[in-house]
Scaffold this active site. Sequence first.
Site: not given
Length: 156
Positions: A113, A127
Amino acid sequence: MKLTHLDEKDRPKMVDVSDKEQTTRVAVASGIIEMSQDAYDAIVTQKTKKGPVLQTAVIAAIMGSKKTSELIPMCHPINLSGINCDVEELPELPGFKLSVTAKLTGQTGVEMEALTGTSIGLLTIYDMVKAIDKGMVIRNIQLEEKAGGKSGDFKR
């Protein structure tokens, strides 16, 4: 050492953790993104077209940590009790170091995680500024430390 994600016929399986003791487990992972000076400056001055990059990366890292079991086939769906994400400016690169701490009290660890959250946070930075710099490099995604569980503690 026998791999626990394979059964006696070498078929993939998700490990049964039902007999394991519930303990508090914490994992910290980090990674770095290097970029051009123009991309770095756009982020720190908050002059990107897609909005606040670092704040969005923190939210994405938290979301990524929560979605780990949907992305990695043998990861157990777990009830995380806490996720924290920190971003450190590295003007000398230029770039950023993103760190994720994941915590729970349960029967399986939270390393994946923390690593997934780190990866998603860094990918979000990429991005959001790829229009400025497509040559950014994400590197050194790694487990920094873990505590709790049968395998013991680890610190890089």
